[in-house]
Design a protein around this motif. Structure first.
Motif, PDB file in Angstrom:
ATOM      1  N   UNK A  96       5.381   3.250   3.643  1.00  0.00           N
ATOM      2  CA  UNK A  96       5.290   4.480   2.859  1.00  0.00           C
ATOM      3  C   UNK A  96       4.075   5.243   3.365  1.00  0.00           C
ATOM      4  N   UNK A  97       4.252   6.544   3.605  1.00  0.00           N
ATOM      5  CA  UNK A  97       3.127   7.340   4.109  1.00  0.00           C
ATOM      6  C   UNK A  97       3.068   8.684   3.386  1.00  0.00           C
ATOM      7  N   UNK A  98       1.925   9.351   3.535  1.00  0.00           N
ATOM      8  CA  UNK A  98       1.670  10.622   2.863  1.00  0.00           C
ATOM      9  C   UNK A  98       1.210  11.624   3.914  1.00  0.00           C
ATOM     10  N   UNK A  99       1.802  12.801   3.931  1.00  0.00           N
ATOM     11  CA  UNK A  99       1.422  13.775   4.956  1.00  0.00           C
ATOM     12  C   UNK A  99       0.018  14.305   4.699  1.00  0.00           C
ATOM     13  N   UNK A 100      -0.619  14.779   5.753  1.00  0.00           N
ATOM     14  CA  UNK A 100      -1.979  15.320   5.643  1.00  0.00           C
ATOM     15  C   UNK A 100      -2.000  16.548   4.732  1.00  0.00           C
ATOM     16  N   UNK A 101      -0.945  17.358   4.822  1.00  0.00           N
ATOM     17  CA  UNK A 101      -0.880  18.569   3.990  1.00  0.00           C
ATOM     18  C   UNK A 101      -0.784  18.214   2.515  1.00  0.00           C
ATOM     19  N   UNK A 102      -0.011  17.186   2.199  1.00  0.00           N
ATOM     20  CA  UNK A 102       0.099  16.751   0.808  1.00  0.00           C
ATOM     21  C   UNK A 102      -1.260  16.288   0.289  1.00  0.00           C
TER      22      UNK A 102
ATOM     23  N   UNK B 262      -3.179   2.404 -10.979  1.00  0.00           N
ATOM     24  CA  UNK B 262      -3.664   3.779 -10.828  1.00  0.00           C
ATOM     25  C   UNK B 262      -4.690   3.881  -9.700  1.00  0.00           C
ATOM     26  N   UNK B 263      -5.651   2.973  -9.703  1.00  0.00           N
ATOM     27  CA  UNK B 263      -6.716   3.003  -8.690  1.00  0.00           C
ATOM     28  C   UNK B 263      -6.156   2.677  -7.306  1.00  0.00           C
ATOM     29  N   UNK B 264      -5.276   1.671  -7.235  1.00  0.00           N
ATOM     30  CA  UNK B 264      -4.697   1.277  -5.949  1.00  0.00           C
ATOM     31  C   UNK B 264      -3.849   2.402  -5.362  1.00  0.00           C
ATOM     32  N   UNK B 265      -3.026   3.028  -6.200  1.00  0.00           N
ATOM     33  CA  UNK B 265      -2.201   4.132  -5.717  1.00  0.00           C
ATOM     34  C   UNK B 265      -3.061   5.273  -5.180  1.00  0.00           C
ATOM     35  N   UNK B 266      -4.129   5.577  -5.900  1.00  0.00           N
ATOM     36  CA  UNK B 266      -5.008   6.664  -5.453  1.00  0.00           C
ATOM     37  C   UNK B 266      -5.671   6.312  -4.119  1.00  0.00           C
ATOM     38  N   UNK B 267      -6.073   5.073  -3.981  1.00  0.00           N
ATOM     39  CA  UNK B 267      -6.684   4.627  -2.727  1.00  0.00           C
ATOM     40  C   UNK B 267      -5.690   4.717  -1.571  1.00  0.00           C
ATOM     41  N   UNK B 268      -4.472   4.242  -1.796  1.00  0.00           N
ATOM     42  CA  UNK B 268      -3.458   4.265  -0.741  1.00  0.00           C
ATOM     43  C   UNK B 268      -3.090   5.689  -0.360  1.00  0.00           C
ATOM     44  N   UNK B 269      -3.042   6.570  -1.366  1.00  0.00           N
ATOM     45  CA  UNK B 269      -2.751   7.977  -1.106  1.00  0.00           C
ATOM     46  C   UNK B 269      -3.827   8.583  -0.210  1.00  0.00           C
ATOM     47  N   UNK B 270      -5.083   8.321  -0.530  1.00  0.00           N
ATOM     48  CA  UNK B 270      -6.183   8.858   0.286  1.00  0.00           C
ATOM     49  C   UNK B 270      -6.202   8.257   1.680  1.00  0.00           C
TER      50      UNK B 270
ATOM     51  N   UNK C  30       8.367   8.972   3.526  1.00  0.00           N
ATOM     52  CA  UNK C  30       7.184   9.810   3.734  1.00  0.00           C
ATOM     53  C   UNK C  30       7.127  10.862   2.639  1.00  0.00           C
ATOM     54  N   UNK C  31       6.040  10.875   1.885  1.00  0.00           N
ATOM     55  CA  UNK C  31       5.852  11.868   0.839  1.00  0.00           C
ATOM     56  C   UNK C  31       5.126  13.066   1.438  1.00  0.00           C
ATOM     57  N   UNK C  32       5.712  14.251   1.229  1.00  0.00           N
ATOM     58  CA  UNK C  32       5.201  15.457   1.882  1.00  0.00           C
ATOM     59  C   UNK C  32       4.983  16.560   0.849  1.00  0.00           C
ATOM     60  N   UNK C  33       4.286  17.605   1.268  1.00  0.00           N
ATOM     61  CA  UNK C  33       4.143  18.807   0.475  1.00  0.00           C
ATOM     62  C   UNK C  33       5.281  19.750   0.869  1.00  0.00           C
ATOM     63  N   UNK C  34       5.285  20.968   0.357  1.00  0.00           N
ATOM     64  CA  UNK C  34       6.267  21.953   0.857  1.00  0.00           C
ATOM     65  C   UNK C  34       5.743  22.453   2.184  1.00  0.00           C
ATOM     66  N   UNK C  35       6.406  22.046   3.265  1.00  0.00           N
ATOM     67  CA  UNK C  35       5.858  22.248   4.601  1.00  0.00           C
ATOM     68  C   UNK C  35       6.825  22.966   5.545  1.00  0.00           C
TER      69      UNK C  35
ATOM     70  N   UNK D  65      -4.120  17.124   1.281  1.00  0.00           N
ATOM     71  CA  UNK D  65      -5.039  18.256   1.217  1.00  0.00           C
ATOM     72  C   UNK D  65      -4.779  19.130  -0.009  1.00  0.00           C
ATOM     73  N   UNK D  66      -3.506  19.270  -0.399  1.00  0.00           N
ATOM     74  CA  UNK D  66      -3.151  20.232  -1.451  1.00  0.00           C
ATOM     75  C   UNK D  66      -3.212  19.668  -2.861  1.00  0.00           C
ATOM     76  N   UNK D  67      -3.016  18.373  -3.012  1.00  0.00           N
ATOM     77  CA  UNK D  67      -2.964  17.798  -4.362  1.00  0.00           C
ATOM     78  C   UNK D  67      -4.269  18.068  -5.108  1.00  0.00           C
ATOM     79  N   UNK D  68      -4.130  18.564  -6.327  1.00  0.00           N
ATOM     80  CA  UNK D  68      -5.285  18.836  -7.167  1.00  0.00           C
ATOM     81  C   UNK D  68      -5.844  20.242  -7.038  1.00  0.00           C
ATOM     82  N   UNK D  69      -5.248  21.082  -6.171  1.00  0.00           N
ATOM     83  CA  UNK D  69      -5.791  22.430  -5.944  1.00  0.00           C
ATOM     84  C   UNK D  69      -4.927  23.548  -6.534  1.00  0.00           C
ATOM     85  N   UNK D  70      -3.970  23.206  -7.373  1.00  0.00           N
ATOM     86  CA  UNK D  70      -3.161  24.199  -8.100  1.00  0.00           C
ATOM     87  C   UNK D  70      -2.432  25.177  -7.185  1.00  0.00           C
TER      88      UNK D  70
END
Length: 562
Positions: A233-239, A17-25, A83-88, A241-246
């Motif tokens: 594996x990468x995460x977009x900046x928009x994703x 859990x902690x490692x995934x959160x760190x990698x996501x950030x 690449x994990x993305x938000x709706x972009x 930014x948006x995670x956790x903001x409903x």
């Protein structure tokens, strides 16, 4: 002091859990690099039941592999970059979305090398897919080792598999039994086990063939090991930014509340049900349109619809519903949670279900808001937004919410598939958070229908693929008295309690109804989620819970209608 296996497993989940959160950030990582190796080691220590033979150095876990491939976009095993993305905005492009049927999300294959996967369900969805991908990388390492000798030379088994996969890609016929014989050596399985797995993959509606999946997983591992071409594996900046903001939950909830406002339904007694999108519809309108006179008759009609029997009544029920207060709200927000509104003022019969009468005054008749299953933390996001007051300009509207009902699928710790769990509390795994509540549904409500019924606490877990026998046995046999595990209960209850007890956006005495049916028993070999879907075994518990929710709400006069 020596730690128990349950304690070691709990620590492994925390590291994941902690490692995934760190990698996501951080924004990106290489799954076979130092960070990825940390995930792999934690997953190996945990050794989840759903991944079976994950820790075996040679054997590929076949049922777990199929389970994962049916929840990831088809062809992801061929892609070096994910690449994990938000709706972009990709939904408006020329790219055709790939949507896995078992985990609905939009995915886009940009080219042979890269797959974009849209994440709009929150952190739980991200942890879920990262766990599955980590599993794939572990299995790809086994394929690499089984494809080379101690000196790193490519085996003839690998060369032959490559030839068969090329034939398959070009549409040429090939001897599947011969190909399975070579494949069995690469996956560390018997010829018989391989044939069975090849057939299962062939019947899957989402996965490529087992030959292709194994070949491409092995090829990417080989390219990285021999040629230094890393996977990423990468995460977009928009994703990020948006995670956790409903963002998506707010869009979803506002559409429902806007519809209720436009139909002048906000002041009517509202009952929210989180379930599937067929059981409430078929139960209420099956009684109305077909004159079904008992639960048994409703269940039989549901069985016929489920197996698509000849002359089943699905269309007749749907047509009647659309003329009598049923409004369908397919998702447009990105949550992948469809919703329905049922205005019972339009119903012709005086009864909601057999023997349960509606108020004569139309303005006192209930309105149902039915929402499809949420996923993990998404349950809090969507319920929290739905229960908030609705603001339009300078005006503020409250929802007259009388009850919230949750019907869910869960892993059971006693009994088997299709049995029922009636919780009295939710315990959030890995924290001290616990949510006791008064459940209007009782164990006795479900007895006498031929299903096992168990009552106790439910464990809300971080992910269904992050559980093992040691942790679950601890929760079951310790003073927690857990009867099952799921991913949403504590999140729903957190939203209900904050809205009713703190924010005051809904009445403080809102009634709560929870019941779960067992999709699997993770403590029994062959009964985990990887063993397959419930199928027809799920019809009876689904409709029985639906029927009992409606009966409890209105049949026993325990909850006021106005």
């Amino acid at each position: 002091m020596k730690r128990t296996r349950a304690q070691e497993s709990r620590a492994a989940i925390e590291r994941l859990y902690i490692t995934m959160r760190h990698l996501f950030n951080r924004g990106s990582y290489k799954p076979m690099g130092v960070s990825g190796e940390g995930l792999i080691q934690a997953l190996m220590t945990l050794s989840p039941e759903i991944y079976g033979s994950l820790t075996d150095p040679e054997k590929i876990e076949l049922d777990g592999l199929l389970y994962v491939m049916e929840r990831l976009p088809r062809g992801i095993e061929e892609c070096r970059y994910v690449r994990l993305i938000s709706r972009e905005g990709y939904e408006t492009s020329h790219l055709s979305p790939i949507i896995p049927p078992r985990r609905k999300r939009n995915c886009y294959r940009l080219d042979q090398q890269i797959m974009y996967v849209e994440m709009t369900r929150g952190r739980s969805d991200i942890y879920d897919i990262l766990t599955h991908l980590t599993f794939l990388y572990v299995e790809s390492g086994k394929i690499l080792r089984n494809s080379t000798d101690p000196k790193g030379r490519i085996s003839s088994n690998w060369t032959m598999l490559e030839n068969f996969v090329k034939k398959e890609q070009e549409g040429e016929d090939f001897d599947k039994e011969c190909a399975s014989a070579y494949l069995s050596h690469l996956i560390g399985r018997t010829f018989e086990e391989t044939l069975i797995a090849v057939d299962k993959f062939a019947r899957s509606g989402n996965s490529n063939s087992l030959f292709s999946v194994v070949y491409h997983l092995g090829k990417l591992a080989m390219d990285e090991s021999i040629h230094g071409i890393d996977r990423e594996i990468s995460f977009s900046a928009t994703l990020r930014e948006r995670v956790g903001h409903h963002v998506y939950g707010e869009l979803w909830a506002d559409r429902i509340k806007e519809t209720l406002l436009n139909l002048d339904l906000l002041k009517r007694p509202i009952h929210i049900i989180s379930a599937n999108l067929h059981s409430v519809l078929n139960t209420i309108y099956g009684h109305q349109a077909l004159g079904l006179k008992s639960y048994e008759e409703i269940e039989q009609v549901a069985m016929d619809i489920s197996v698509k029997a000849k002359n089943n009544q699905s269309k007749k029920i749907q047509d009647y519903a659309e003329k009598h207060g049923f409004i369908d709200l397919p998702d447009e927000s990105g949550t992948n949670i469809g919703a329905q509104i049922i205005d019972t003022a339009w119903l012709e019969k005086p009864t909601l279900i057999p023997g349960v009468f509606l108020p004569e005054e139309k303005e006192k008749r209930p309105v149902f808001v039915v929402m499809d299953y949420a996923f993990g933390e998404q349950a809090y996001e969507c319920f929290d937004e739905l229960l908030k007051k609705y603001n339009v300009g300078d005006k503020e509207y409250s929802l007259n919410v009388m009850s919230t009902s949750i019907m869910g699928k869960a892993g059971i710790l006693h009994g088997g598939k299709g049995d029922l769990m009636v919780p009295d509390s939710h315990v959030f795994e890995g924290t001290a958070d616990n949510y006791p509540f008064r459940n209007e549904l009782k164990k006795a409500d479900f007895e006498g229908y031929g299903l096992g019924v168990y009552s106790g606490s439910m464990v809300t877990v971080l992910g269904t693929s992050l559980q093992n026998r040691d942790i679950l046995t601890y929760f079951m046999k310790s003073s927690w008295h857990a009867v099952g595990l799921e991913m949403e209960g504590a999140h729903y209850q957190k939203a209900i309690q904050s809205a009713s007890k703190i924010r005051g956006s809904i009445r403080s005495n809102v009634k709560v109804l929870y019941a779960y049916y067992a999709s699997d028993n993770p403590l029994e070999t062959g009964s985990t989620l990887a063993s397959g879907a419930l199928g027809m075994e799920g019809v009876r518990p689904t409709y029985l819970i639906t029927y009992k929710i409606l009966e409890k709400l209105f049949g026993e006069k325990k909850i006021q209608l106005t």
